[in-house]
Design a protein around this motif. Sequence first.
Motif, mmCIF file in Angstrom:
data_model
loop_
_atom_site.group_PDB
_atom_site.id
_atom_site.type_symbol
_atom_site.label_atom_id
_atom_site.label_comp_id
_atom_site.label_asym_id
_atom_site.label_seq_id
_atom_site.Cartn_x
_atom_site.Cartn_y
_atom_site.Cartn_z
ATOM 1 N N PHE A 74 4.126 7.100 -11.456
ATOM 2 C CA PHE A 74 3.220 6.325 -12.307
ATOM 3 C C PHE A 74 1.897 6.149 -11.569
ATOM 4 N N GLN A 75 0.770 6.297 -12.297
ATOM 5 C CA GLN A 75 -0.549 6.269 -11.677
ATOM 6 C C GLN A 75 -1.485 5.332 -12.427
ATOM 7 N N GLN A 122 -23.122 -10.751 -5.735
ATOM 8 C CA GLN A 122 -23.362 -9.338 -5.464
ATOM 9 C C GLN A 122 -22.378 -8.485 -6.273
ATOM 10 N N SER A 123 -22.593 -7.169 -6.272
ATOM 11 C CA SER A 123 -21.793 -6.311 -7.157
ATOM 12 C C SER A 123 -21.169 -5.106 -6.457
ATOM 13 N N GLU A 124 -21.031 -5.149 -5.122
ATOM 14 C CA GLU A 124 -20.352 -4.064 -4.420
ATOM 15 C C GLU A 124 -18.878 -4.040 -4.846
ATOM 16 N N SER A 125 -18.307 -2.831 -4.987
ATOM 17 C CA SER A 125 -16.909 -2.729 -5.396
ATOM 18 C C SER A 125 -16.321 -1.400 -4.946
ATOM 19 N N ALA A 126 -15.015 -1.301 -5.052
ATOM 20 C CA ALA A 126 -14.287 -0.065 -4.781
ATOM 21 C C ALA A 126 -13.088 -0.009 -5.712
ATOM 22 N N TYR A 127 -12.468 1.147 -5.781
ATOM 23 C CA TYR A 127 -11.302 1.337 -6.651
ATOM 24 C C TYR A 127 -10.121 1.846 -5.833
ATOM 25 N N ILE A 128 -8.972 1.228 -6.047
ATOM 26 C CA ILE A 128 -7.734 1.771 -5.495
ATOM 27 C C ILE A 128 -7.136 2.715 -6.529
ATOM 28 N N PHE A 129 -6.973 3.980 -6.168
ATOM 29 C CA PHE A 129 -6.227 4.945 -6.976
ATOM 30 C C PHE A 129 -4.808 4.966 -6.411
ATOM 31 N N GLY A 130 -3.847 4.527 -7.199
ATOM 32 C CA GLY A 130 -2.485 4.432 -6.692
ATOM 33 C C GLY A 130 -1.483 5.157 -7.562
ATOM 34 N N ALA A 131 -0.500 5.779 -6.930
ATOM 35 C CA ALA A 131 0.607 6.414 -7.637
ATOM 36 C C ALA A 131 1.901 6.047 -6.919
ATOM 37 N N VAL A 132 2.928 5.709 -7.695
ATOM 38 C CA VAL A 132 4.210 5.315 -7.118
ATOM 39 C C VAL A 132 5.337 6.088 -7.775
ATOM 40 N N CYS A 133 6.356 6.405 -7.001
ATOM 41 C CA CYS A 133 7.555 7.079 -7.499
ATOM 42 C C CYS A 133 8.746 6.172 -7.211
ATOM 43 N N PRO A 134 9.209 5.395 -8.199
ATOM 44 C CA PRO A 134 10.336 4.485 -7.949
ATOM 45 C C PRO A 134 11.604 5.209 -7.510
ATOM 46 N N GLN A 135 11.849 6.388 -8.065
ATOM 47 C CA GLN A 135 13.052 7.144 -7.747
ATOM 48 C C GLN A 135 13.174 7.427 -6.256
ATOM 49 N N GLN A 136 12.051 7.805 -5.637
ATOM 50 C CA GLN A 136 12.064 8.149 -4.216
ATOM 51 C C GLN A 136 11.511 7.031 -3.336
ATOM 52 N N GLY A 137 10.987 5.966 -3.936
ATOM 53 C CA GLY A 137 10.382 4.891 -3.149
ATOM 54 C C GLY A 137 9.123 5.336 -2.443
ATOM 55 N N SER A 138 8.373 6.274 -3.057
ATOM 56 C CA SER A 138 7.192 6.863 -2.431
ATOM 57 C C SER A 138 5.917 6.355 -3.097
ATOM 58 N N VAL A 173 4.054 15.748 -2.575
ATOM 59 C CA VAL A 173 5.289 16.121 -3.272
ATOM 60 C C VAL A 173 6.124 17.027 -2.363
ATOM 61 N N PRO A 174 7.386 16.677 -2.110
ATOM 62 C CA PRO A 174 8.210 17.505 -1.215
ATOM 63 C C PRO A 174 8.383 18.920 -1.745
ATOM 64 N N ALA A 175 8.580 19.849 -0.845
ATOM 65 C CA ALA A 175 8.804 21.241 -1.229
ATOM 66 C C ALA A 175 10.016 21.342 -2.147
ATOM 67 N N GLY A 176 9.868 22.113 -3.211
ATOM 68 C CA GLY A 176 10.958 22.287 -4.155
ATOM 69 C C GLY A 176 11.032 21.227 -5.233
ATOM 70 N N ARG A 177 10.170 20.200 -5.166
ATOM 71 C CA ARG A 177 10.137 19.146 -6.179
ATOM 72 C C ARG A 177 8.901 19.316 -7.067
ATOM 73 N N HIS A 178 8.945 18.680 -8.230
ATOM 74 C CA HIS A 178 7.820 18.705 -9.163
ATOM 75 C C HIS A 178 7.577 17.282 -9.646
ATOM 76 N N ALA A 179 6.332 16.822 -9.594
ATOM 77 C CA ALA A 179 5.988 15.464 -9.999
ATOM 78 C C ALA A 179 5.456 15.454 -11.427
ATOM 79 N N VAL A 180 6.042 14.595 -12.260
ATOM 80 C CA VAL A 180 5.475 14.290 -13.576
ATOM 81 C C VAL A 180 4.767 12.949 -13.444
ATOM 82 N N LEU A 181 3.455 12.964 -13.633
ATOM 83 C CA LEU A 181 2.625 11.791 -13.399
ATOM 84 C C LEU A 181 2.326 11.100 -14.728
ATOM 85 N N VAL A 182 2.915 9.914 -14.912
ATOM 86 C CA VAL A 182 2.689 9.119 -16.116
ATOM 87 C C VAL A 182 1.446 8.249 -15.883
#
Length: 204
Positions: free
Chosen positions: A40-41, A62-78, A103-112
């Motif tokens: 999930f992203q 003031q208006s300085e800011s940044a963005y966290i781009f985050g992705a989590v995989c509950p199945q693997q805890g990654s 993504v580990p070798a041999g795996r495929h990530a579906v990003l929701v």
Amino acid sequence: MPSVPTPIRWHKPNSKKNFVQEVAATLPPSIAPEQVDVWFQDEMRIGQRGTQTRPRVVRQQQSESAYIFGAVCPQQGSAVGLVMPQANTEAMAHHLQALSEAVPAGRHAVLVLDRAGWHTTAKLPQFSNLSLLPLPAGSPELNPAEQVWEQLRDRHLANRCYDGYEQIVDACCDAWNAFTQIPGAIRSLCSRSWAVLPSASVIS
């Protein structure tokens, strides 16, 4: 870039069946379901005019800011996170690159993920071990990453003042790392029964 799948209603009683079908339709022909991990992203903006949960906290002008781009995989805890100055196609491309490399070798990530413009544009790079699955429009409650942002704000990022961009970046990194290093936190907070594939397995 592959065409965007038709939105589905995952909160319906048959949502798990629908989700499995949508994942199957998203996968390249060479990928078997047992190779797939669901991620999930999302992004969160953190800045000098940030979240306040206490009424007497001084609010910065003031208006300085940044963005966290985050992705989590509950199945693997990654988890894979990047802190970027803007939320746009270029930043998203960097995040997808980082995720593909994780993504580990041999795996495929579906990003929701949601349907932000920088998530659905054909200008994004394609990766052989990564497929994008957009959520139905207007359904943030289906994305567990929203709970991650809530926890980061509550525990680390709300009611704060920042001297400038570098301090914001440091705070974002500290908050993300603190959450992802808690044993079992990703599985506990982000697992959803409708998002588990029948053949899902955990990488040891």
